[in-house]
Design a protein around this motif. Structure first.
Motif, PDB file in Angstrom:
ATOM      1  N   GLN A   1      37.731 -15.730 -21.970  1.00 26.63           N
ATOM      2  CA  GLN A   1      38.892 -14.842 -21.857  1.00 26.63           C
ATOM      3  C   GLN A   1      39.126 -14.407 -20.412  1.00 26.63           C
ATOM      4  O   GLN A   1      40.269 -14.196 -19.998  1.00 26.63           O
ATOM      5  N   TYR A   2      38.047 -14.284 -19.622  1.00 24.48           N
ATOM      6  CA  TYR A   2      38.220 -13.965 -18.208  1.00 24.48           C
ATOM      7  C   TYR A   2      39.043 -15.043 -17.507  1.00 24.48           C
ATOM      8  O   TYR A   2      39.914 -14.748 -16.677  1.00 24.48           O
ATOM      9  N   TRP A   3      38.750 -16.305 -17.809  1.00 25.87           N
ATOM     10  CA  TRP A   3      39.463 -17.397 -17.167  1.00 25.87           C
ATOM     11  C   TRP A   3      40.915 -17.461 -17.647  1.00 25.87           C
ATOM     12  O   TRP A   3      41.816 -17.782 -16.858  1.00 25.87           O
ATOM     13  N   LEU A   4      41.153 -17.140 -18.910  1.00 27.07           N
ATOM     14  CA  LEU A   4      42.536 -17.095 -19.384  1.00 27.07           C
ATOM     15  C   LEU A   4      43.315 -15.977 -18.693  1.00 27.07           C
ATOM     16  O   LEU A   4      44.497 -16.148 -18.353  1.00 27.07           O
ATOM     17  N   ASP A   5      42.660 -14.858 -18.461  1.00 33.98           N
ATOM     18  CA  ASP A   5      43.313 -13.770 -17.727  1.00 33.98           C
ATOM     19  C   ASP A   5      43.672 -14.208 -16.310  1.00 33.98           C
ATOM     20  O   ASP A   5      44.749 -13.883 -15.789  1.00 33.98           O
ATOM     21  N   THR A   6      42.757 -14.960 -15.693  1.00 38.51           N
ATOM     22  CA  THR A   6      43.013 -15.431 -14.326  1.00 38.51           C
ATOM     23  C   THR A   6      44.149 -16.443 -14.294  1.00 38.51           C
ATOM     24  O   THR A   6      45.015 -16.398 -13.416  1.00 38.51           O
ATOM     25  N   VAL A   7      44.152 -17.371 -15.238  1.00 39.80           N
ATOM     26  CA  VAL A   7      45.232 -18.364 -15.307  1.00 39.80           C
ATOM     27  C   VAL A   7      46.568 -17.665 -15.499  1.00 39.80           C
ATOM     28  O   VAL A   7      47.579 -18.036 -14.874  1.00 39.80           O
ATOM     29  N   TYR A   8      46.597 -16.649 -16.340  1.00 44.07           N
ATOM     30  CA  TYR A   8      47.846 -15.913 -16.542  1.00 44.07           C
ATOM     31  C   TYR A   8      48.306 -15.244 -15.253  1.00 44.07           C
ATOM     32  O   TYR A   8      49.508 -15.237 -14.927  1.00 44.07           O
ATOM     33  N   GLY A   9      47.359 -14.677 -14.502  1.00 46.02           N
ATOM     34  CA  GLY A   9      47.716 -14.032 -13.255  1.00 46.02           C
ATOM     35  C   GLY A   9      48.358 -14.987 -12.259  1.00 46.02           C
ATOM     36  O   GLY A   9      49.184 -14.563 -11.432  1.00 46.02           O
ATOM     37  N   LEU A  10      48.006 -16.264 -12.319  1.00 48.18           N
ATOM     38  CA  LEU A  10      48.604 -17.244 -11.410  1.00 48.18           C
ATOM     39  C   LEU A  10      49.919 -17.795 -11.948  1.00 48.18           C
ATOM     40  O   LEU A  10      50.857 -18.044 -11.183  1.00 48.18           O
TER      41      LEU A  10
END
Length: 460
Positions: A119-128
């Motif tokens: 979920q951390y990586w999904l949050d990061t992908v969303y931020g980009l």
């Protein structure tokens, strides 16, 4: 007051209330406009930290913490976005649980813990990804609002625009052709106001739909990346809790039925069985006396008849605890009145005009009232009691109260504990309030749907 809970303490999230179109327009506009600077911050910080972490990977102890910092920042911004999309999507917020390292883990494991959580990586992908999407929706929303407001108010500021048809010598005049010139219409004040006001009306009429579409594009992107996996996890957790509740209800129902069978066996053994044994002995003695002492045989037969009547009375009493005919034929109100009439304590019955309910609901409510009145007669020392029942939505609420000495409780081995198990087995709940000195109040809540509704639903 003590209770037997039958559902886990996980309150359902309340759905956001629906708004009028004007209020929703304000919500959607604020969401898109505020989302743009947040997207800029998210993109700038995320790219900077990720690039810094990648550049410092050679220095392991420096690069990894930078990556972890980028994930934590992305999570913080994602939490903000999860709250912001609730009024736009009109859905309750999805609870998101991030996995943590096990208690007692070393600092290195705790450092790597965010890197192993998807979920951390999904949050990061969303931020980009949100930056280019939000940039487009922000531009459209601002353009639509500016065109709508500018068009509607054009008549107020048309006079302020420079239009010098006869410039002074030496002054360079820029070609200031307006939309009327492009359309081949005379460029007069009236024509300009009519054309630009009409354009403003078109943008105003379409404004709620365009802004809503832009807000939904941003919100659904956020929902898909930030809540998609978390929502699935939440559903799995709900199913697991539902399974646990169903297992507990099944165990409670089995326990209640086992207790009822044991009680029935004990009552049969201590009551009718003993009388039938004595009846057989009396009839055998009467047969022996018949030839030598007819008068004694007659007295013995009379005693046998009395034993037969008493055995029948006890069998009728036991049958009421299995399937009372009056409950099946006339419903809960009549059956409760019959229980009150047989009670040794004065009982006031106040039942609302209840419709016929499913058989399981009526039987559970009947057994609840019967067990409670039995306890009142045997243990409470009460002089009066009351029974009431009413429907509250899809729940049947049964209240039994007495003016006795109190002290009733739900400890195992007591009648109320078995009653609580029976209610739990059908998805109900039992509350008992019985302080020392009294009074005692018992409330049972049983799932109930009127029989007519059930039949209509089955027919549908």
């Amino acid at each position: 007051m003590t209770s037997i809970p039958i559902t886990p303490p996980y309150p359902a999230a309340a759905s956001p209330r629906r708004r009028g179109w004007f209020a929703q327009l304000g919500v959607d506009t604020a969401y898109v406009v505020v989302g743009f600077p947040l997207a800029v911050i998210s993109f700038a910080v995320g790219v900077s930290l990720i690039c810094a972490g990648a550049g410092l990977l050679a220095a392991f102890l420096v690069g990894i913490p930078v990556f972890v910092l980028a994930l934590l920042v992305a999570r913080g911004l994602a939490e903000v976005e999860r709250s912001r999309i609730v009024p736009v999507l009109r859905r309750p917020r999805v609870p998101v649980v991030y996995r943590r390292s096990a208690p007692g883990s070393g600092w290195l494991r705790r450092l790597f813990s965010p890197l192993a959580e998807g979920q951390y990586w999904l949050d990061t992908v969303y931020g980009l990804l949100r930056f280019p999407v939000t940039f487009g929706t922000f531009s459209v929303v601002v353009t639509w609002w500016a065109s709508a407001l500018g068009g509607l108010s054009y008549g107020l500021w048309d006079w302020s625009l420079p239009r010098d048809a006869n410039p002074e010598p030496g002054v360079i005049v820029v070609n200031n052709r307006g939309l009327p010139d492009v359309l081949g219409i005379a460029n007069t004040t009236t024509n300009r106001i009519l054309i630009y006001t009409a354009i403003g009306i078109v943008f105003t009429v379409t404004l709620p739909f365009v802004v809503r579409a832009c807000a939904l594009i941003d919100a659904w992107l956020a929902h898909g990346l930030l809540n998609g996996v978390a929502g699935l996890r939440h559903q799995v957790a709900d199913l697991a809790r539902s399974r646990d509740v169903a297992t507990a209800r099944t165990a409670a129902a089995v326990s209640a039925e086992a207790n009822a069978l044991r009680r029935l066996e004990r009552d049969l053994h201590d009551g009718p069985q003993q009388r039938l044994v004595r009846l057989a002995m009396d009839l055998g003695r009467a047969r022996v006396q018949l030839g030598s002492d007819p008068d004694a045989a007659a007295r013995t037969v009379d005693e046998a008849i009395t034993q037969t009547r008493e055995a029948l009375d006890e069998l009728r009493t036991l049958s009421r605890g299995i399937a009372p005919p009056i409950l099946t034929d006339r419903g809960l109100a009549a059956a409760s009145a019959a229980l009150a009439a047989r009670s040794t304590v004065a009982v006031r019955v106040e039942l609302a005009q209840l419709p016929r309910l499913p058989a399981l609901t009526e039987q559970t409510a009947y057994f609840t009232i019967a067990e409670a009145l039995t306890n009142v007669a045997k243990h409470s020392g009460a002089t009066s009691a009351s029974v009431s029942a009413s429907l509250d939505g899809d729940r049947l609420i049964v209240d039994i109260a007495d003016d006795g000495r109190g002290g009733a409780h739900l400890a195992k081995g007591h009648g109320l504990a078995g009653l609580a198990d029976r209610l739990q087995g059908v998805g109900g709940q039992l509350w008992v309030s019985s302080p020392p000195g009294g009074p005692t109040s018992i409330r049972a809540e049983v799932p109930a749907v009127p029989a007519a509704s059930v039949q209509e639903g089955e027919a549908g």
